[in-house]
Design a protein around this motif. Structure first.
Motif, PDB file in Angstrom:
ATOM      1  N   THR A  34      17.722  33.615  29.551  1.00 18.74           N
ATOM      2  CA  THR A  34      16.953  32.439  29.947  1.00 18.74           C
ATOM      3  C   THR A  34      16.925  32.320  31.457  1.00 18.74           C
ATOM      4  N   LEU A  35      15.803  32.730  32.028  1.00 12.61           N
ATOM      5  CA  LEU A  35      15.609  32.579  33.461  1.00 12.61           C
ATOM      6  C   LEU A  35      14.261  31.903  33.665  1.00 12.61           C
ATOM      7  N   PRO A  36      14.257  30.589  33.867  1.00 15.36           N
ATOM      8  CA  PRO A  36      12.986  29.862  33.954  1.00 15.36           C
ATOM      9  C   PRO A  36      12.096  30.381  35.074  1.00 15.36           C
ATOM     10  N   ALA A  37      10.803  30.363  34.813  1.00 12.91           N
ATOM     11  CA  ALA A  37       9.830  30.733  35.836  1.00 12.91           C
ATOM     12  C   ALA A  37       9.879  29.728  36.982  1.00 12.91           C
ATOM     13  N   ARG A  38       9.317  30.129  38.115  1.00 15.95           N
ATOM     14  CA  ARG A  38       9.355  29.285  39.303  1.00 15.95           C
ATOM     15  C   ARG A  38       8.764  27.895  39.007  1.00 15.95           C
ATOM     16  N   GLY A  39       9.501  26.857  39.390  1.00 15.69           N
ATOM     17  CA  GLY A  39       9.054  25.485  39.191  1.00 15.69           C
ATOM     18  C   GLY A  39       9.508  24.858  37.903  1.00 15.69           C
ATOM     19  N   VAL A  40      10.053  25.655  36.977  1.00 17.47           N
ATOM     20  CA  VAL A  40      10.531  25.155  35.690  1.00 17.47           C
ATOM     21  C   VAL A  40      12.054  25.143  35.706  1.00 17.47           C
ATOM     22  N   SER A  41      12.641  24.061  35.251  1.00 10.34           N
ATOM     23  CA  SER A  41      14.100  23.948  35.264  1.00 10.34           C
ATOM     24  C   SER A  41      14.695  24.414  33.938  1.00 10.34           C
ATOM     25  N   LEU A  42      15.995  24.646  33.945  1.00 10.74           N
ATOM     26  CA  LEU A  42      16.693  24.980  32.708  1.00 10.74           C
ATOM     27  C   LEU A  42      16.560  23.843  31.706  1.00 10.74           C
ATOM     28  N   GLU A  43      16.654  22.619  32.185  1.00  7.58           N
ATOM     29  CA  GLU A  43      16.507  21.466  31.287  1.00  7.58           C
ATOM     30  C   GLU A  43      15.128  21.462  30.628  1.00  7.58           C
ATOM     31  N   ASP A  44      14.107  21.866  31.383  1.00  5.92           N
ATOM     32  CA  ASP A  44      12.764  21.973  30.802  1.00  5.92           C
ATOM     33  C   ASP A  44      12.748  23.014  29.679  1.00  5.92           C
ATOM     34  N   LYS A  45      13.352  24.184  29.930  1.00  5.93           N
ATOM     35  CA  LYS A  45      13.388  25.244  28.929  1.00  5.93           C
ATOM     36  C   LYS A  45      14.168  24.793  27.689  1.00  5.93           C
ATOM     37  N   GLN A  46      15.255  24.068  27.907  1.00  2.00           N
ATOM     38  CA  GLN A  46      16.043  23.574  26.777  1.00  2.00           C
ATOM     39  C   GLN A  46      15.235  22.625  25.913  1.00  2.00           C
ATOM     40  N   GLU A  47      14.485  21.736  26.533  1.00  2.25           N
ATOM     41  CA  GLU A  47      13.671  20.784  25.787  1.00  2.25           C
ATOM     42  C   GLU A  47      12.574  21.510  25.013  1.00  2.25           C
ATOM     43  N   VAL A  48      11.935  22.491  25.638  1.00  2.00           N
ATOM     44  CA  VAL A  48      10.905  23.264  24.943  1.00  2.00           C
ATOM     45  C   VAL A  48      11.512  24.000  23.749  1.00  2.00           C
ATOM     46  N   SER A  49      12.689  24.594  23.927  1.00  2.00           N
ATOM     47  CA  SER A  49      13.359  25.318  22.840  1.00  2.00           C
ATOM     48  C   SER A  49      13.671  24.394  21.672  1.00  2.00           C
ATOM     49  N   ARG A  50      14.170  23.198  21.975  1.00  2.00           N
ATOM     50  CA  ARG A  50      14.491  22.255  20.892  1.00  2.00           C
ATOM     51  C   ARG A  50      13.244  21.891  20.098  1.00  2.00           C
ATOM     52  N   GLN A  51      12.158  21.647  20.790  1.00  3.43           N
ATOM     53  CA  GLN A  51      10.927  21.268  20.097  1.00  3.43           C
ATOM     54  C   GLN A  51      10.385  22.423  19.256  1.00  3.43           C
ATOM     55  N   LEU A  52      10.439  23.628  19.783  1.00  3.55           N
ATOM     56  CA  LEU A  52       9.948  24.782  19.033  1.00  3.55           C
ATOM     57  C   LEU A  52      10.790  25.031  17.788  1.00  3.55           C
ATOM     58  N   LEU A  53      12.098  24.874  17.912  1.00  7.58           N
ATOM     59  CA  LEU A  53      12.988  25.086  16.767  1.00  7.58           C
ATOM     60  C   LEU A  53      12.776  24.041  15.683  1.00  7.58           C
ATOM     61  N   ALA A  54      12.435  22.831  16.073  1.00  7.69           N
ATOM     62  CA  ALA A  54      12.309  21.731  15.112  1.00  7.69           C
ATOM     63  C   ALA A  54      10.956  21.668  14.420  1.00  7.69           C
ATOM     64  N   CYS A  55       9.921  22.262  15.032  1.00  3.79           N
ATOM     65  CA  CYS A  55       8.567  22.060  14.512  1.00  3.79           C
ATOM     66  C   CYS A  55       8.165  23.033  13.425  1.00  3.79           C
ATOM     67  N   GLY A  56       8.989  24.085  13.198  1.00  4.34           N
ATOM     68  CA  GLY A  56       8.635  25.062  12.186  1.00  4.34           C
ATOM     69  C   GLY A  56       7.777  26.204  12.689  1.00  4.34           C
ATOM     70  N   ALA A  57       7.670  26.373  13.993  1.00  2.00           N
ATOM     71  CA  ALA A  57       6.870  27.464  14.554  1.00  2.00           C
ATOM     72  C   ALA A  57       7.473  28.811  14.193  1.00  2.00           C
ATOM     73  N   GLY A  58       6.606  29.811  13.989  1.00  2.00           N
ATOM     74  CA  GLY A  58       7.061  31.160  13.723  1.00  2.00           C
ATOM     75  C   GLY A  58       7.608  31.804  14.981  1.00  2.00           C
ATOM     76  N   ILE A  59       8.363  32.911  14.802  1.00  2.63           N
ATOM     77  CA  ILE A  59       9.008  33.541  15.946  1.00  2.63           C
ATOM     78  C   ILE A  59       7.985  34.048  16.954  1.00  2.63           C
ATOM     79  N   ASP A  60       6.830  34.558  16.488  1.00  6.26           N
ATOM     80  CA  ASP A  60       5.829  35.043  17.436  1.00  6.26           C
ATOM     81  C   ASP A  60       5.226  33.896  18.231  1.00  6.26           C
ATOM     82  N   GLU A  61       5.095  32.739  17.589  1.00  5.71           N
ATOM     83  CA  GLU A  61       4.575  31.567  18.295  1.00  5.71           C
ATOM     84  C   GLU A  61       5.576  31.063  19.331  1.00  5.71           C
ATOM     85  N   MET A  62       6.848  30.995  18.927  1.00  5.55           N
ATOM     86  CA  MET A  62       7.867  30.558  19.877  1.00  5.55           C
ATOM     87  C   MET A  62       7.926  31.493  21.075  1.00  5.55           C
ATOM     88  N   ASN A  63       7.847  32.799  20.809  1.00 11.14           N
ATOM     89  CA  ASN A  63       7.949  33.756  21.901  1.00 11.14           C
ATOM     90  C   ASN A  63       6.764  33.688  22.852  1.00 11.14           C
TER      91      ASN A  63
END
Length: 420
Positions: free
Chosen positions: A126-155
């Motif tokens: 996990t190395l966020p792109a420029r301008g994105v924080s780790l906290e941002d990535k964590q929040e996105v990960s939580r939402q993706l895990l909870a919504c039922g998205a497939g692995i290709d969609e999450m990736n």
């Protein structure tokens, strides 16, 4: 009727599948030593065990660093092993990703990078792109895990918010030769999907990532949403000449693991119906389909006769509606038990081959014809537990969790339904 013990038979088949996918297989896929340096990087639940095995069989000097999940480290001598969080990333994962980029910087065409990848690598790199924080990535990960998205969609989303995924690590390795040795945990064994494809060309786009966000109605942190809208620099696509130095070799796959289990089942005298390694969709719905096939065998002896074994792999999903504990395999098994409703002679095991079902301490669970009856006697309501996504709590109450600890490999889910 067979005289096989159901639970020990199911566990034996699971163990055969896992054994077929252990890191020792990488010895058959090694590149020759380079003229220059040999640097090892990687990430995943099996990365530490793969690094240890590489140290054992590699004929020359080695150095490098890999990231694995907390609790999955093993002792190594030349390759540093760092632990980080999975499935929601943490700062240790970001630090590991920075260490990995540092390890491959400044290499020459005489050098070799060996990248060891396995399931879980996406969260661990996990190395966020420029301008994105780790906290941002964590929040996105939580939402993706909870919504039922497939692995290709999450990736597709994670790659475009990352400075290392989606082929970017491969670009950083140039001009050194890069050989990736991977254990696949994804449907189709696509290098672009395994661990979010840090060393593979990425066919997905920023537009694909935005489409996933729209499909599931997710609300991204402002910085993440702004990056996806701006499209600052696309990931390298198939055919990109900048990846000409990169090779990709699969050392273990879900299908090979299922075949190993099938061969063991046939030695035990079972008639095997292998449904394949590509079962996806909601875990509870997939369970109903499996139950229907089991009922067909039980009632009509087709498409195979008893004693029979139904095998399947893949990666189902769980859309979180409740607040219970449990991963996709325990949810699958609870739904299967309800669909079969105590049909005699049918037993099942569902587990993740990495030893961790979701984020709990179990690999999965075991089911028997008396599962629902025993639960009712204990006052455990199967329907209520399923509605609360509490497969873990349901099987824990019965003492039927399958707890293996980390297996140090990962070839996705393993499901076996035994009909005696």
């Amino acid at each position: 009727m067979s005289d096989l013990d159901p639970q020990s038979t199911l566990r034996r088949l699971f163990d055969a599948a896992v054994a077929s996918a252990m890191p020792q297989r990488l010895a058959d896929h090694l590149p020759p030593p380079p003229k220059g340096r040999a640097v090892v990087v990687g990430a995943g639940k099996a990365a530490a065990a793969m690094a240890r095995e590489l140290e054992r069989v590699w004929p020359g000097e080695l150095s490098g660093v890999v990231a694995t999940r907390y609790g999955h480290a093993v002792a190594t001598e030349r390759i540093a092993v760092l632990e980080a969080a999975h499935p929601v990333p943490d700062e240790a994962g970001s630090a590991a990703a920075r260490r990995i980029l540092e390890a491959v910087s400044g290499l020459t065409a005489d050098d070799l990078v060996i990248c060891l990848l396995s399931g879980g690598g996406s969260a661990l790199l996990t190395l966020p792109a420029r301008g994105v924080s780790l906290e941002d990535k964590q929040e996105v990960s939580r939402q993706l895990l909870a919504c039922g998205a497939g692995i290709d969609e999450m990736n597709a989303v994670r790659k475009h918010l990352s400075a290392i995924k989606g082929g970017r690590l491969a670009l950083a390795c140039a001009p050194a030769k890069l050989v990736t040795l991977a254990i696949s945990d994804v449907v189709g064994d696509d290098p672009a999907v395994i661990a979010s494809g840090p060393t593979a060309a990425d066919p997905s786009t920023y537009a694909d990532a935005r489409a996933v966000i729209a499909k599931y109605g997710l609300t991204l942190p402002p910085a993440a949403a702004a990056l996806l809208a701006a499209e600052p620099d696309e990931t390298p696509k198939p055919g990109d000449p900048r990846l000409a130095h990169a090779e990709y070799r699969l050392i273990a796959t879900p299908q090979l693991a299922l075949r190993a289990a099938a061969a063991e089942a046939e030695r035990l005298g079972l008639n095997v119906l292998l449904l394949g390694d590509s079962i996806e969709g909601e875990a509870r719905e997939a369970a109903k389909v499996h139950a229907g096939i089991a009922r067909q065998i039980a009632a009509h002896g087709s498409p195979v006769a008893r004693p029979a074994l139904i095998l399947s792999g893949g990666e189902t999903t769980v859309t979180l509606r409740g607040k219970g504990r449990g991963g996709r395999n325990s949810e699958f098994l609870l739904s299967l038990a309800m669909a079969l409703n105590g049909l005699p002679g049918i037993y099942a095991l569902a587990a993740d081959t990495d030893g961790i079902d979701g984020s709990e301490d179990n690999a999965g669970a075991l089911m028997a014809p008396d599962t629902l009856a025993r639960a009712a006697a204990l006052g455990v309501d199967a329907g209520a537990r399923l509605a609360d996504n509490d497969g873990y709590g349901f099987f824990a109450a019965l003492g039927d969790l399958l707890i293996t600890g980390p297996t140090h490999t990962n070839v996705n889910d393993f499901r076996a339904i035994l009909l005696l």
